[in-house]
Each structure stands twice: as C-alpha cells, then as structure tokens.
Design a protein around this motif. Structure first.
Motif, PDB file in Angstrom:
ATOM      1  N   ALA A  23      38.733  25.190 -10.417  1.00 28.52           N
ATOM      2  CA  ALA A  23      37.397  25.789  -8.982  1.00 28.52           C
ATOM      3  C   ALA A  23      37.727  26.830  -8.422  1.00 28.52           C
ATOM      4  CB  ALA A  23      37.395  24.326  -8.263  1.00 28.52           C
ATOM      5  N   LEU A  24      38.910  27.207  -7.927  1.00 26.40           N
ATOM      6  CA  LEU A  24      39.232  28.174  -7.523  1.00 26.40           C
ATOM      7  C   LEU A  24      39.031  29.411  -8.232  1.00 26.40           C
ATOM      8  CD1 LEU A  24      41.914  27.413  -4.891  1.00 26.40           C
ATOM      9  CD2 LEU A  24      39.735  28.190  -4.144  1.00 26.40           C
ATOM     10  N   SER A  25      39.824  29.353  -9.352  1.00 27.40           N
ATOM     11  CA  SER A  25      39.805  30.166 -10.297  1.00 27.40           C
ATOM     12  C   SER A  25      38.187  30.894 -10.836  1.00 27.40           C
ATOM     13  CB  SER A  25      40.579  30.258 -11.522  1.00 27.40           C
ATOM     14  OG  SER A  25      40.593  31.019 -12.587  1.00 27.40           O
ATOM     15  N   GLU A  26      37.489  29.188 -11.441  1.00 35.48           N
ATOM     16  CA  GLU A  26      36.041  29.670 -11.581  1.00 35.48           C
ATOM     17  C   GLU A  26      35.469  30.453 -10.699  1.00 35.48           C
ATOM     18  OE1 GLU A  26      34.479  29.271 -14.936  1.00 35.48           O
ATOM     19  OE2 GLU A  26      36.694  28.700 -15.352  1.00 35.48           O
ATOM     20  N   VAL A  27      35.386  30.045  -9.249  1.00 29.61           N
ATOM     21  CA  VAL A  27      34.174  30.856  -8.660  1.00 29.61           C
ATOM     22  C   VAL A  27      34.724  31.898  -8.207  1.00 29.61           C
ATOM     23  CG1 VAL A  27      33.784  30.835  -6.103  1.00 29.61           C
ATOM     24  CG2 VAL A  27      33.867  28.365  -7.138  1.00 29.61           C
ATOM     25  N   VAL A  67      30.336  28.895 -10.176  1.00 29.73           N
ATOM     26  CA  VAL A  67      30.019  28.019  -9.357  1.00 29.73           C
ATOM     27  C   VAL A  67      29.626  26.319 -10.228  1.00 29.73           C
ATOM     28  CG1 VAL A  67      28.273  27.326  -7.375  1.00 29.73           C
ATOM     29  CG2 VAL A  67      29.280  29.505  -7.390  1.00 29.73           C
ATOM     30  N   PRO A  68      28.833  26.444 -10.893  1.00 26.86           N
ATOM     31  CA  PRO A  68      28.204  25.374 -11.959  1.00 26.86           C
ATOM     32  C   PRO A  68      29.952  24.568 -12.111  1.00 26.86           C
ATOM     33  CG  PRO A  68      26.781  27.014 -12.941  1.00 26.86           C
ATOM     34  CD  PRO A  68      27.563  27.852 -11.669  1.00 26.86           C
ATOM     35  N   ALA A  69      30.556  25.472 -12.836  1.00 25.76           N
ATOM     36  CA  ALA A  69      31.654  24.655 -13.004  1.00 25.76           C
ATOM     37  C   ALA A  69      32.701  24.411 -12.123  1.00 25.76           C
ATOM     38  CB  ALA A  69      32.427  25.909 -13.905  1.00 25.76           C
ATOM     39  N   ALA A  70      32.994  25.266 -10.852  1.00 25.66           N
ATOM     40  CA  ALA A  70      33.349  24.108  -9.539  1.00 25.66           C
ATOM     41  C   ALA A  70      33.114  23.358  -9.124  1.00 25.66           C
ATOM     42  CB  ALA A  70      33.183  25.709  -8.739  1.00 25.66           C
ATOM     43  N   GLN A  71      31.626  23.055  -9.323  1.00 22.88           N
ATOM     44  CA  GLN A  71      30.955  21.921  -8.677  1.00 22.88           C
ATOM     45  C   GLN A  71      31.254  20.307  -9.395  1.00 22.88           C
ATOM     46  OE1 GLN A  71      26.674  23.219  -9.683  1.00 22.88           O
ATOM     47  NE2 GLN A  71      26.274  23.764  -6.591  1.00 22.88           N
ATOM     48  N   ARG A  72      31.775  20.826 -10.670  1.00 24.82           N
ATOM     49  CA  ARG A  72      32.160  19.302 -11.250  1.00 24.82           C
ATOM     50  C   ARG A  72      33.637  19.044 -10.990  1.00 24.82           C
ATOM     51  NH1 ARG A  72      30.198  18.947 -17.121  1.00 24.82           N
ATOM     52  NH2 ARG A  72      30.604  17.039 -16.816  1.00 24.82           N
ATOM     53  N   VAL A 106      35.303  19.646  -8.179  1.00 27.90           N
ATOM     54  CA  VAL A 106      35.755  19.515  -6.217  1.00 27.90           C
ATOM     55  C   VAL A 106      34.553  18.651  -5.149  1.00 27.90           C
ATOM     56  CG1 VAL A 106      36.959  21.863  -6.436  1.00 27.90           C
ATOM     57  CG2 VAL A 106      34.783  21.545  -5.272  1.00 27.90           C
ATOM     58  N   ASP A 107      35.166  18.288  -4.636  1.00 31.16           N
ATOM     59  CA  ASP A 107      33.793  17.683  -3.904  1.00 31.16           C
ATOM     60  C   ASP A 107      32.685  17.660  -3.358  1.00 31.16           C
ATOM     61  OD1 ASP A 107      36.105  15.138  -4.941  1.00 31.16           O
ATOM     62  OD2 ASP A 107      37.104  15.808  -2.762  1.00 31.16           O
ATOM     63  N   GLY A 108      33.273  18.986  -2.836  1.00 35.68           N
ATOM     64  CA  GLY A 108      32.106  20.112  -2.756  1.00 35.68           C
ATOM     65  C   GLY A 108      31.684  21.263  -2.619  1.00 35.68           C
ATOM     66  N   VAL A 109      30.689  21.934  -2.458  1.00 34.15           N
ATOM     67  CA  VAL A 109      30.558  23.056  -3.062  1.00 34.15           C
ATOM     68  C   VAL A 109      29.520  24.184  -2.067  1.00 34.15           C
ATOM     69  CG1 VAL A 109      30.186  24.931  -4.340  1.00 34.15           C
ATOM     70  CG2 VAL A 109      31.309  23.646  -5.590  1.00 34.15           C
ATOM     71  N   ALA A 110      29.797  24.422  -1.137  1.00 35.27           N
ATOM     72  CA  ALA A 110      28.361  25.251  -0.156  1.00 35.27           C
ATOM     73  C   ALA A 110      27.497  26.216  -0.503  1.00 35.27           C
ATOM     74  CB  ALA A 110      28.258  24.684   0.548  1.00 35.27           C
ATOM     75  N   LEU A 111      26.723  27.008  -0.317  1.00 35.77           N
ATOM     76  CA  LEU A 111      26.666  28.611  -0.158  1.00 35.77           C
ATOM     77  C   LEU A 111      25.511  28.884   1.123  1.00 35.77           C
ATOM     78  CD1 LEU A 111      26.935  28.326  -3.126  1.00 35.77           C
ATOM     79  CD2 LEU A 111      25.415  30.275  -3.338  1.00 35.77           C
ATOM     80  N   ASP A 112      26.077  30.273   1.815  1.00 31.27           N
ATOM     81  CA  ASP A 112      25.574  30.599   2.642  1.00 31.27           C
ATOM     82  C   ASP A 112      23.664  30.244   2.286  1.00 31.27           C
ATOM     83  OD1 ASP A 112      25.059  33.003   1.817  1.00 31.27           O
ATOM     84  OD2 ASP A 112      26.685  33.667   3.360  1.00 31.27           O
ATOM     85  N   ASP A 113      23.343  30.901   3.284  1.00 34.85           N
ATOM     86  CA  ASP A 113      21.806  30.814   3.255  1.00 34.85           C
ATOM     87  C   ASP A 113      21.310  32.416   2.505  1.00 34.85           C
ATOM     88  OD1 ASP A 113      20.788  28.811   4.740  1.00 34.85           O
ATOM     89  OD2 ASP A 113      20.551  29.469   6.951  1.00 34.85           O
ATOM     90  N   GLY A 157      23.092  33.779   0.192  1.00 35.04           N
ATOM     91  CA  GLY A 157      24.081  33.457  -1.249  1.00 35.04           C
ATOM     92  C   GLY A 157      25.533  34.356  -1.213  1.00 35.04           C
ATOM     93  N   ARG A 158      25.584  35.268  -0.215  1.00 35.06           N
ATOM     94  CA  ARG A 158      26.622  36.131  -0.206  1.00 35.06           C
ATOM     95  C   ARG A 158      28.367  35.213  -0.110  1.00 35.06           C
ATOM     96  NH1 ARG A 158      25.948  40.892  -0.707  1.00 35.06           N
ATOM     97  NH2 ARG A 158      27.888  41.734   0.323  1.00 35.06           N
ATOM     98  N   HIS A 159      28.649  33.745   0.518  1.00 31.87           N
ATOM     99  CA  HIS A 159      29.530  33.536   0.837  1.00 31.87           C
ATOM    100  C   HIS A 159      29.281  31.142   0.299  1.00 31.87           C
ATOM    101  CE1 HIS A 159      31.716  30.823   3.713  1.00 31.87           C
ATOM    102  NE2 HIS A 159      32.841  31.649   3.998  1.00 31.87           N
ATOM    103  N   VAL A 160      30.177  31.626  -0.470  1.00 30.85           N
ATOM    104  CA  VAL A 160      31.055  30.018  -0.698  1.00 30.85           C
ATOM    105  C   VAL A 160      31.394  29.121  -0.878  1.00 30.85           C
ATOM    106  CG1 VAL A 160      32.140  30.953  -3.095  1.00 30.85           C
ATOM    107  CG2 VAL A 160      30.751  28.980  -3.260  1.00 30.85           C
ATOM    108  N   THR A 161      31.518  27.908  -0.317  1.00 31.29           N
ATOM    109  CA  THR A 161      33.115  27.172   0.340  1.00 31.29           C
ATOM    110  C   THR A 161      33.472  25.802  -0.737  1.00 31.29           C
ATOM    111  OG1 THR A 161      32.275  28.289   2.342  1.00 31.29           O
ATOM    112  CG2 THR A 161      33.720  26.015   2.370  1.00 31.29           C
ATOM    113  N   LEU A 162      34.548  26.337  -1.410  1.00 36.76           N
ATOM    114  CA  LEU A 162      35.054  24.722  -2.208  1.00 36.76           C
ATOM    115  C   LEU A 162      35.368  24.128  -0.888  1.00 36.76           C
ATOM    116  CD1 LEU A 162      36.402  26.817  -5.187  1.00 36.76           C
ATOM    117  CD2 LEU A 162      34.011  26.031  -5.122  1.00 36.76           C
ATOM    118  N   VAL A 163      35.209  22.762  -1.058  1.00 40.79           N
ATOM    119  CA  VAL A 163      35.507  21.505  -0.244  1.00 40.79           C
ATOM    120  C   VAL A 163      36.366  20.646  -0.999  1.00 40.79           C
ATOM    121  CG1 VAL A 163      35.238  19.964   1.519  1.00 40.79           C
ATOM    122  CG2 VAL A 163      34.486  21.205   1.578  1.00 40.79           C
TER     123      VAL A 163
END
Length: 590
Positions: free
Chosen positions: A47-51, A97-102, A104-111, A113-119
C-alpha cells in the motif's frame, strides 16, 4: 503536513524508484516489528509503495509514518503529501490510491486532495511501548538507505512464497471442486430418487384421501340410517308401551285382589322402564341428527333446582346427603325441558353410584354463562374410562354391577343436548373419591326473550261426573293402536256421555257422518290420512267439534290449520289433562 499523534517512526522524502524501494522495505519492517503477520506486512508495504509511486509520478512527496495511541485500537498512520492532486478514481489494477484502499483498513484524503493518510489497525498484541517504538525508529532510520538489490531479493522471495501459496490453494481448490462435483452427482441422484418416491407417495396419499372420503360418506349414510332407524323404531315401540301403561292404570282403578294389584304394578313399572329406554333412544337419535326442538324462555334456576331435588330425593341411599345450592334470582334463558333433562340425568347417575357421603348440585353465574356443577363422593371413574362414558351404550365396570344398571345413553344424550343449547358438558373424576360433571350454558342466546313469564294458573281438579250430565257429550277417539284407543276411551268413561273409537282417519269421517260428535281425540301418526290432515278436514267439515291431538312423538307442526289443536303427549296422558284439553281446546296439557 500535520503530524499524527504518537511516536514518529519514519519521516522521509520520495523522489525516485530507490526511495520507493526503501519506503517499501521500511513499511514491511515496521509492520513486522509491530507484530503483524506476514500477509499483513506485505499489504502494508505494498500500500505504501502504490501510493508513493502515484505521488512520485507527479513530483517529490513527503512521507511520515507514526503510531496513533489516541485511538482504540492503536493505529499505524502513514501520511503522504504530494505536489499535485492524488486521484482516488480507477480500479485496483491501476495501482495508486484505489489499490491501497483494498490493502489497508482506511484511506483518507484531505479536502483539497493534496494529502493522503493510510490507516492500519494494530491488534492487542502489537508492541507499541516507548522502548519498542524507539528501537524500531532507530532501526528503520539506519536501514532506510540500504541497497535496492536487497529489497528486490526480498520482494522476489515474497513473490515466490506467494506463488507457492497460490499454487497450493489452487490444488486445494481443484480437490474441493472435484469433491463438490462428486457430492453434487450424489445429491442429484438422491433428489431424483426422492422425487420418484415422493410422487409415488403422493399418488398413494391421493388414493387414500379418496378412500377416506368414500368411507366418510358411507359412515355418514350409516349414521343417518341408524338415527332414522332409532327414530322410527322408537315411535313404533312407544305406542304399545304407552298402551300397556295406560291399561295398567285402568286396571289399578278397578277391583283387584292384593296379589293382582301387585302384579299389575310390576307390569306398569316394567313398561315405564321400557318407555324410559325408548325415550332415551329417541332423544339421542334427535340430538345426533341435530333435530332437537329448542324453545328458549326465561328459567328461574332456583325453582328448577328445587324441583329436581324433589324428584331425585327418593332415589338417594340412606347415609347420602343431597344438597342443592343456587343464588336467589338467578335467571337463565334456555329450553327449560331440555335443561331439566340434562341435570336430571347427571343427578340420577350421581345418586346411583354414591353409597356414602353426598351428592351436590350447585348453580352460579359465571360472566355471560351459568355454570351447573354436579359433584358426588361416589365410586368415581378411572382415567382410562372418562372419555368413553360419553359414548352410546357404554357402561363403566364398577363393583355395584349388576345391582346398578342403565342403558348407557344418559351421558351421551346430556352432552349432545348441552351442545344443542349452545353450551358444553365436561367431567373430572378420581376412583373411590368421586366425580364432578360441569354444564356451562349461555345466560341468554341471541334473540331469546328476556321477561320471566308469570306462574301458570293451577288447574282445577276434575271430579267424577254423572254420564247423564257429562259436559263432553259424544267423544270420538281416533287411534290405529286399538289398545291405546281403549285406554283413552276408559279415561273418558266418567266424563263423556258416549265414546266411539275409530282406527284411522277415513273411519273417523265415516263415523261422524253417521253420528256427529262433540269432541275428538286424534292420534298424530295414523295410516293414510294422518292426524294433522284429519284435523284440517274436521275444521272444515265439522267446525264445532273440539279436537285434541296426541302422540308418542314430538309436538307436530300444524301448517295452514285454522285454530290449531292442543297437543297431549301419550306418555303422560291422564284423565285430567285429557278432559281439560277437550273442555278448553285453546290450551295444551301441562
């Protein structure tokens, strides 16, 4: 870029493929050190590698990996800031991001769209204490810039291991498919077999239902034939028995020796017993066929129970107490004759089988019903016989047999009559303790009268009359039973100047043409022209003749007859009732 709460494990900048390989290795190492299994380690690293790859494609990107101890469970957060928007559209096959969403437990973008968080949620066994996380941070920082070839070798090893696992899974899946196909073939064969058996069974069930329907029709026809036989035979038996009872009453009023009087009394008692049996047969046949004539009227229950106590007391054995209890003013709207017969049957049974103790009849209001309870301390009935006592001609074995005998018709008649009155009859019993029979009847059936009728006026006693001054004049008796006709003629000998006897309707009309009569007593069941038909002819051709009908059966309908005639039951016919009916033809005999 905001920093997540908790210890920071890695902070770096991504500018090319080497940085991506280092990020992948760091992500796997962090996941391993935190206690995640091998598959979870690969998912986090991938997931880290894909994002990261998606971010680097648009320019350099900053990355931080930290623990979030403020959340439950503890979370591993990876934040990436890209120089341009990160797209969440597309499929997992496109990466990013679509690959990472599958993975990890959570993927979120800020309003923006310049910042992504993997959980990634960490389990309870994750090592997140301060010492462990400090050591992990140092190890990750030290090894972050290791040779890319080492990472490639690790990835290759992971790919080979994943390949072996997939191959093993494919083999297992192939084996399971084979077993499933074999099972499906067995299930299909069983289904076909069960379908054939079910179709065969259904055919048999249909045939059985058809046979049951036929048997039901046959039973209904047989039951109707039985009821019709009982009705017809009972009527035919009643006439000669009534004649015997009537003639013995005439003999008792004549001059007889003591021995002759006793013998005549035996004849009368035997005939009365036989008439009781015939009446029970006829009543049961009517009840079974649903032909009971129910004539509801207000009943003073206390008065009825007092009457039943008087008629039952002579049957009670010495040492047995007969108790009747009823609240004053209790009124029931029902057929008084039928209610009295039901309760009389229950009381008679109770006193027959009670040698000591008591027989008690209680009546009380219970909501919109009246509950009659007949309780005794007699022989009782075993549980195996309790249901059968309501079957025709069944008598439960007891130690009093044969001193106490019966027809076995009283309780079946009582239950069917209770049901015909809209109520029920139930029983409970304990051997050698006693029995309790409970009749529940509705207080007022729909459409029944509510006013209690006043007492009937007492009929004056009739004194013997001089035939020369007889008020009845010439009386014609019409009955095809010659013996009963003779009995009726004997009843009239002191009150009529002349009595003639005819044996059918045409014979009666012929006698009237020769000698007009003042009154006529007509049997209902006559051959040819029956009693009701003869009454209609008399009303037309001889309107001045006072007519009374009599029968061993129920009161007949008199459709179309002007001035219906009073009715006299043969079983209770006596001189007073007969003379009163002819003198006052507007009233039935009491």
């Amino acid at each position: 870029m905001s920093r997540p709460p908790g210890p920071l494990l890695l902070a770096t900048r991504l500018e090319g493929d080497t940085d991506l390989l280092a990020l992948r290795r760091a992500g796997r190492e962090i996941a391993r050190a935190l206690g995640l299994d091998v598959h979870a380690q690969v998912r986090v690293a991938t997931a880290l590698s894909e994002v990261g790859r998606a971010a680097v494609a648009l320019g350099p990107a900053d990355v931080t990996i930290a623990l979030d101890r403020g959340a439950l469970p503890v979370l591993l957060r990876a934040d990436l800031a890209s120089a341009a928007a990160l797209s969440t559209t597309g499929s997992a096959a496109d990466g990013g991001v679509p690959a990472a969403q599958r993975l990890v437990d959570g993927v979120a973008l800020d309003d923006d769209g310049r910042h992504v968080t993997l959980v990634v949620e960490l389990g309870a066994s994750a090592r997140t204490d301060t010492a462990s996380t400090d050591a992990l941070r140092r190890a990750v920082t030290t090894g972050y810039g290791a040779d890319a070839l080492d990472e490639l070798r690790v990835q290759n090893a992971e790919l080979l291991r994943t390949h072996d696992e997939l191959r093993a899974q494919q083999e297992e899946l192939r084996r399971l498919n084979s077993e499933l196909e074999e099972t499906n073939r067995g299930v299909l064969a069983m289904y076909h077999q069960l379908s054939a058996e079910l179709e065969e069974t259904n055919t048999g069930v249909v045939a059985l239902y058809a046979e049951l329907d036929e048997r039901t029709r046959e039973l209904a026809a047989a039951n109707e034939a039985k009821s019709r036989f009982l009705r017809n035979v009972s009527h035919e038996l009643r006439s000669p028995v009534n004649s015997i009872i009537g003639l013995t009453s005439l003999l008792e009023s004549s001059s007889l020796s003591p021995d002759q009087g006793e013998q005549v009394e035996f004849v009368r008692d035997s005939a009365t017993t036989l008439l009781t049996l015939v009446d029970e047969l006829l009543d049961l046949a009517r009840a079974e066929a649903g032909h009971l004539d129910v004539e509801p009227a207000p009943i003073d229950v206390a008065e009825l129970l007092d009457e039943l106590r008087g008629t039952t007391r002579p049957l009670v054995r010495d040492g047995v107490e007969l108790v009747v209890a009823c609240a004053p003013g209790l009124v029931l709207v029902s057929d008084r004759r039928l209610v009295a017969r039901v309760l009389r049957n229950l009381l008679t049974n109770a006193v027959k089988f009670t040698e000591r103790g008591s027989v008690r009849l209680d009546a009380r209001a219970d909501g919109d019903t009246v509950r009659f309870v007949v309780a005794d301390t007699g022989l009782g009935i075993g549980p195996e016989h309790l249901d059968s006592v309501f079957e025709e001609f069944v008598q439960v074995p007891n130690r009093l047999q044969p001193s106490v005998r019966g027809t076995g018709l009283g309780l079946p008649y009582a239950r069917r009559t209770s049901e015909a009155l809209g109520g029920s009859l139930t029983a409970t019993s304990v051997p050698d303790v006693g029995s309790t029979f409970t009749v529940v009847l509705p207080v007022r059936p729909a459409g029944a009268p509510t006013a209690l009728p006043g007492p009937a006026p007492a009929a004056p006693a009739l004194a013997p009359r001089d035939p020369a001054d007889a008020g009845l004049g010439h009386v014609l008796v019409v009955d095809d039973d010659r013996s009963y006709g003779a009995f009726v003629a004997g009843l009239l000998r002191e009150d009529a100047a002349r009595v003639s006897v005819a044996h059918d309707g045409l014979h009666a009309l012929a006698l009237l043409r020769d000698a007009p009569a003042d009154a006529a007593v007509v049997d209902v069941r006559l051959p040819g022209l029956d009693g009701v038909g003869l009454l209609a002819r008399l009303r037309t051709d001889h309107p001045d003749v006072a007519v009374a009908l009599m029968s061993s059966g129920p009161r007949p309908e008199q459709p179309g007859v002007e001035r219906p005639a009073p009715f006299l039951p043969k079983a209770t016919l006596d001189r007073d009732a007969l003379v009163r009916a002819l003198r006052e033809p507007g009233e039935d005999a009491p």
